[in-house]
Design a protein around this motif. Sequence first.
Motif, PDB file in Angstrom:
ATOM      1  N   TRP A   1      92.717  28.592 193.246  1.00 42.76           N
ATOM      2  CA  TRP A   1      91.740  29.679 193.064  1.00 42.76           C
ATOM      3  C   TRP A   1      90.323  29.110 192.868  1.00 42.76           C
ATOM      4  CZ3 TRP A   1      92.815  34.995 192.985  1.00 42.76           C
ATOM      5  CH2 TRP A   1      91.763  35.816 192.564  1.00 42.76           C
ATOM      6  N   TYR A  33      87.263  29.929 195.298  1.00 41.83           N
ATOM      7  CA  TYR A  33      86.240  30.894 194.884  1.00 41.83           C
ATOM      8  C   TYR A  33      85.131  30.288 194.019  1.00 41.83           C
ATOM      9  CZ  TYR A  33      89.589  34.241 196.674  1.00 41.83           C
ATOM     10  OH  TYR A  33      90.442  34.931 197.489  1.00 41.83           O
ATOM     11  N   MET A  46      81.686  35.546 200.582  1.00 41.38           N
ATOM     12  CA  MET A  46      81.825  34.103 200.776  1.00 41.38           C
ATOM     13  C   MET A  46      80.973  33.641 201.958  1.00 41.38           C
ATOM     14  SD  MET A  46      85.910  34.151 200.065  1.00 41.38           S
ATOM     15  CE  MET A  46      86.303  32.413 200.197  1.00 41.38           C
ATOM     16  N   GLY A 102      85.808  32.102 189.335  1.00 40.27           N
ATOM     17  CA  GLY A 102      85.451  32.024 190.752  1.00 40.27           C
ATOM     18  C   GLY A 102      84.016  32.444 190.997  1.00 40.27           C
ATOM     19  N   ILE A 103      83.848  33.473 191.802  1.00 42.09           N
ATOM     20  CA  ILE A 103      82.496  33.916 192.177  1.00 42.09           C
ATOM     21  C   ILE A 103      81.771  34.437 190.940  1.00 42.09           C
ATOM     22  CG2 ILE A 103      81.194  35.495 193.687  1.00 42.09           C
ATOM     23  CD1 ILE A 103      83.692  35.358 195.595  1.00 42.09           C
TER      24      ILE A 103
END
Length: 393
Positions: free
Chosen positions: A55, A59, A163, A215-216
């Motif tokens: 993950w 991300y 992304m 992540g993001i």
Amino acid sequence: MSAKAPITQDVVTIPRKLAEGKINLVGLTRDRLREVLIEHGTPERQAKMRVNQIWQWIYQWGVRDFAEMTNLAKSYRAQLAENFVIEIPEVVTRKVSEDGTRKYLVRIAGGHEVEVVYIPEEDRGTLCISSQVGCTLTCSFCHTGTQKLVRNLTTAEIVGQIMMARDDLNEWPVPGEPKNETRLLSNIVLMGMGEPLYNFENVRDAMKIAMDPEGISLSRRRITLSTSGVVPEIARTAEEIGCLLAISFHATTNETRDVLVPINKRWNIEELLQALANYPKASNSERITFEYVMLDGVNDSDEDAHRLIELIRSHDIPAKINLIPFNEWPGAPYKRSSNNRIRAFANIIYQAGYASPIRTPRGEDIMAACGQLKSATERERKSRRQIESEAGL
Ligand code: SAH
Ligand code: SF4
């Protein structure tokens, strides 16, 4: 409602075997990622840790190649590469406006295309993403509305737009280097093509991925979902996504709203306002945005401004009103209200105690402004018939 029945059933993302028989890991929830890893040979006791590691690579660091996942054993990386891919939509064209706005045309499975717009501002950068190819609804001032729904985007295609933009802005952090605190891509608006609440599950799962702190990692307060008023899904938006809400309001009587936003014939102004009054997350710090497109002689009178305030006030809705100068497109049946009219309208709202910012049209020279999406490309590229036959409609 128009003759076109809206889709009420979401297409739930099932990991799709790609042409080479590999599964795309992008867009899977953490639970689903765990399942597919186990199905393809990851020992169950290791699965939780592997999910976290993979993950983060996907991300947090923006890695697309398993070979770069250096905290995994080489043999395990090879095993992953045999079964999986990390795939996002492909950029077909990229246009940059005089004002710095970037418009991307991206291609998704089946050869369909959607547009994504990046809007840089002084202290932030907003990415406007799409949730459907076309739209089932037929708002009379919106160019996307003239295009039939081709299909819902998958979770991977929705999060993949973010992304893709981070790739283009070169904004993935580099391991070992300090994180850049001022982000180029700091906000998301679900205001591109399509009605996000008719693709609820995929939009929700994509936003969950965008918000995941590993992540993001975008705050829920930096994500705004715009809906034309799919009343039964409004409360779910607060409960299951938790983002901010914008409503395409655009008219102050049912008579006019029936024409501008035909979903009003299904759920009228009163039902919509009731749902907003009950919106679990609404508060003074998280106001609901009322979007209001300014159409010359249609919805822009002083009486409209007063009625709008009365409707919001009588339902006690914490709100701000975002006035959108109409963006014309070829064949559009409306004209933009004059600047003086827009200012007078804004002033009435402001005097009544509500914020009434006027949205500056961005990227008009590249047809990237609100409601213009798809226009140019549709002419340059495919006919509707071609799109329909490809989609098997
Ligand atoms: N389907 C969703 C989100 C996409 S539209 C919705 O309708 O809310 C994003 C915003 O742009 C909406 O408020 C929409 O009403 C507005 N819009 C559409 N066409 C426009 C146009 N030609 N000029 C200005 N705004 C427009
Ligand atoms: Fe669809 Fe929104 Fe356009 Fe209406 S305004 S046709 S809901 S994209």
